[in-house]
Design an enzyme around this catalytic site. Structure first.
Site, short mmCIF file in Angstrom:
data_model
loop_
_atom_site.label_atom_id
_atom_site.label_comp_id
_atom_site.label_asym_id
_atom_site.label_seq_id
_atom_site.Cartn_x
_atom_site.Cartn_y
_atom_site.Cartn_z
N ASN A 21 3.07 -2.74 -24.29
CA ASN A 21 4.36 -2.62 -24.99
C ASN A 21 4.85 -1.30 -25.82
O ASN A 21 5.94 -0.87 -25.12
CB ASN A 21 4.92 -3.31 -26.44
CG ASN A 21 4.57 -4.83 -25.35
OD1 ASN A 21 4.29 -5.25 -24.23
ND2 ASN A 21 4.44 -6.06 -26.73
N GLU A 79 33.17 14.60 -1.82
CA GLU A 79 33.34 13.40 -2.00
C GLU A 79 32.15 12.66 -2.11
O GLU A 79 32.29 11.27 -3.24
CB GLU A 79 33.25 13.10 -0.82
CG GLU A 79 35.38 13.30 0.15
CD GLU A 79 34.89 13.58 1.47
OE1 GLU A 79 35.52 12.02 1.88
OE2 GLU A 79 34.81 14.36 2.51
N LYS A 90 38.32 19.26 12.02
CA LYS A 90 37.89 18.34 10.44
C LYS A 90 36.79 19.60 10.11
O LYS A 90 35.99 19.96 10.56
CB LYS A 90 38.14 17.31 10.62
CG LYS A 90 39.27 15.86 10.74
CD LYS A 90 39.83 16.12 9.54
CE LYS A 90 39.59 15.51 8.34
NZ LYS A 90 40.04 14.33 9.31
N THR A 95 49.92 19.09 -14.40
CA THR A 95 50.70 17.79 -15.42
C THR A 95 50.87 16.92 -14.32
O THR A 95 52.19 17.46 -13.32
CB THR A 95 51.04 17.83 -16.23
OG1 THR A 95 52.84 18.34 -16.63
CG2 THR A 95 50.39 18.74 -17.60
N HIS A 96 50.37 15.97 -14.81
CA HIS A 96 51.02 14.77 -13.44
C HIS A 96 50.59 14.78 -12.49
O HIS A 96 51.53 14.99 -11.18
CB HIS A 96 52.15 14.62 -13.63
CG HIS A 96 52.02 13.97 -15.04
ND1 HIS A 96 53.35 12.89 -16.13
CD2 HIS A 96 53.21 15.49 -16.47
CE1 HIS A 96 53.22 13.12 -17.28
NE2 HIS A 96 53.53 14.33 -17.28
N TYR A 117 9.50 -6.93 -27.78
CA TYR A 117 9.50 -6.76 -25.81
C TYR A 117 9.33 -7.93 -25.46
O TYR A 117 9.26 -9.44 -25.66
CB TYR A 117 8.31 -6.41 -25.91
CG TYR A 117 8.14 -6.25 -24.51
CD1 TYR A 117 8.44 -4.72 -23.80
CD2 TYR A 117 7.61 -7.19 -23.26
CE1 TYR A 117 8.35 -4.90 -22.08
CE2 TYR A 117 7.72 -6.77 -22.39
CZ TYR A 117 7.83 -5.52 -21.99
OH TYR A 117 7.79 -5.11 -20.21
N SER A 155 34.23 16.73 12.17
CA SER A 155 34.65 15.52 12.98
C SER A 155 33.47 15.06 13.92
O SER A 155 33.81 15.74 14.48
CB SER A 155 35.80 15.27 12.80
OG SER A 155 36.29 13.76 13.23
N1 ARG Z 1 5.53 -3.00 -16.88
C1 ARG Z 1 6.07 -3.45 -17.97
C2 ARG Z 1 7.12 -2.62 -18.23
O1 ARG Z 1 7.97 -2.19 -17.46
C3 ARG Z 1 5.05 -2.72 -19.14
C4 ARG Z 1 4.74 -3.77 -20.56
C5 ARG Z 1 4.61 -4.72 -20.32
N2 ARG Z 1 4.42 -5.62 -21.50
C6 ARG Z 1 3.79 -6.81 -21.18
N3 ARG Z 1 3.70 -7.39 -22.43
N4 ARG Z 1 4.04 -7.68 -19.97
O2 ARG Z 1 7.80 -3.16 -19.45
#
Ligand code: ARG
Length: 463
Positions: free
Chosen positions: A111, A291, A284, A156-157, A318, A278
């Site tokens: 995490n 675009e 063209k 403008t516009h 998390y 085109s």
């Molecule tokens: N691949 C996970 C992500 O991108 C990594 C963290 C995973 N953590 C867990 N507690 N499973 O978030």
């Protein structure tokens, strides 16, 4: 088979669909460099703090260097069973150095690891975008300098309003991009705190030194709250919102390019390098790059709203939802980088047709405001009265099918006897733009000054 990185309490492996929805390696392998840098900083700190031995740390560091070179050489085999970049790297490390590899994950979790990797990636990308945006500003500055006195209609516009210079128009984009760079830099400054060592969500009981890892990875300081550290994706949202605004600006430029090079306007010409033909209409020359720049803005803004929606319902800390942060960010920032490069290319490529621009600049009675201003300045009329008198002269001109500077003096004097032939001095488009010398106005002298000032800013990197 259960996952060997976390499979201790699992009897069987995941369902195929589970593996499919869960694996992120196909996209998060883009984080390999940041992941390995984070791990190397982490293990060096663990050794210094006496949490792992220097021998193990040295083996881990050498192994990680080897993994890095394998990935860069394209010989690394990524595995979906190992879910993500973190576990792919760690598994390969174990293959290379044996059980000591298992010590790397002390006092951290995926995490805080992914939060760190992704921050590092966003930070690197912001730096690249800043560089690219600077190049675009340089392209605009060159063109603006060359066309400081080239007259075009200002709108403008989308109705002809007053004559402006092409250089001034391009300098408007230099200002916008300057603010875009400022927004990215602001985001970078707030992003620059290190979540590593927050572990899963609560911090760790090991005597780690988060200040050391933060410094080693170029962060200003560690993040202050472990829960916030692993659940915060503001840094990605801020980068995406800066990207959305920048893309919106470039989409407007693209739209103008499309209009300018359409046949009824004919203000600029793009070479074969930035147009396509085109398959049915041989005449063209389509401005496809413009675009597509305009269209890619849609997906960039989509990435921002998508991630906001992913995040908005998540309780701390998390949740796996957050794995959905990466693909849109990767896609959006890569798209922006492409749009910036295409914009710089088109700006350098475009050649204005000064005659067509000037002709259009004089149409639509674009110097009517100059006439009204003259009545105020020379005759001493209040502006409201001057506006009315000018309106009557414009009506007379329209009736006679003449541009303002061709209306006979006698006709004007029939409307207000105080008008003299000195009025013709202000009715040409060149005179008009030259007179707009107020700060920020369109006069060629102002444009040249603004170009110089911006060149100095870019040189000194003072945005
Ligand atoms: N691949 C996970 C992500 O991108 C990594 C963290 C995973 N953590 C867990 N507690 N499973 O978030």
């Amino acid at each position: 088979m259960s996952n060997r990185m976390w499979g201790g309490r699992f009897a069987t492996g995941p369902d195929a669909i589970m593996a499919e929805i869960n694996a992120s390696i196909d996209f998060d392998k883009a984080l390999y460099r940041q992941d390995i840098a984070g791990s190397r900083a982490h293990v060096a700190m663990l050794a210094k703090q006496g949490i792992v031995s220097f021998e193990d740390a040295a083996a881990i560091d050498a192994g990680l260097a080897q993994v890095l070179s394998e990935i860069e050489a394209g010989t690394f085999v990524f595995s979906r069973e190992l879910e993500d970049i973190h576990m792919n790297v760690e598994k390969r490390l174990a293959d290379l150095i044996g059980p000591a590899a298992g010590r790397l994950h002390t006092a951290r979790s995926r995490n805080d690891q992914v939060a760190t990797d992704f921050r590092l990636w966003v930070r690197d990308t912001i730096d690249e975008l800043d560089h690219a945006l600077k190049d675009l500003q340089e392209a605009l500055l060159e063109k603006a300098e060359a066309h400081a006195a080239t007259v075009m209609p200002g709108f403008t516009h989308l109705q002809t309003a007053q004559p402006v210079t092409f250089g001034h128009h391009l300098m408007a984009y230099v200002e916008m991009i300057g603010r875009d760079r400022g927004r990215f830099r602001d985001a970078r400054a707030r992003l620059n705190e290190c979540p590593l060592g927050s572990a899963a969500l609560a911090g760790t009981s090991f005597p780690i030194d988060r200040f050391a890892t933060a410094e080693a990875l170029g962060f200003a300081r560690p993040t202050a709250n472990s829960l916030d550290s692993v659940s915060d994706r503001d840094f990605a949202l801020e980068a995406l919102s800066a990207a959305s605004v920048a893309a919106m600006h470039l989409s407007r430029l693209a739209e103008e390019i499309v209009i300018w090079c359409s046949a009824p306007f004919g203000f600029i010409r793009l070479s074969d390098r930035f147009t396509t033909g085109s398959s049915i209409m041989p005449q063209k020359r389509n401005p496809d790059a413009a675009e597509l720049a305009r269209a890619k803005t849609g997906r960039i803004i989509g990435a921002l709203t998508g991630l906001l929606i992913v995040m908005k319902g998540l309780p701390l800390a998390y949740a796996k939802d957050m794995q959905e942060d990466k693909e849109p960010a990767f896609d959006a920032l890569a798209s922006l980088s492409l749009v910036i490069a295409a914009s710089a290319g088109m700006v350098r490529d475009m050649e204005p047709d000064a005659r067509a621009m000037k002709k259009a600049a004089g149409g639509g009675y674009s110097t009517a405001t100059d006439l009204a201003d003259w009545l105020v300045r020379v005759v001493g009329m209040p502006f409201r009265e001057a506006h009315h008198v000018t309106g009557r002269i414009v009506a007379a001109a329209a009736e006679a099918g003449l541009p303002l500077e061709k209306v006979p003096l006698a006709t004007m004097q029939g409307i207000d006897a105080r008008i003299t032939d000195a009025v013709f001095d202000v009715l040409s488009v060149d005179r008009s733009v030259k007179s707009r010398t107020s700060y920020g106005g369109t006069a060629p002298a102002n444009v040249r000054k603004a170009v110089k000032a911006w060149k100095r800013k870019l040189e000194k990197d003072t945005l």
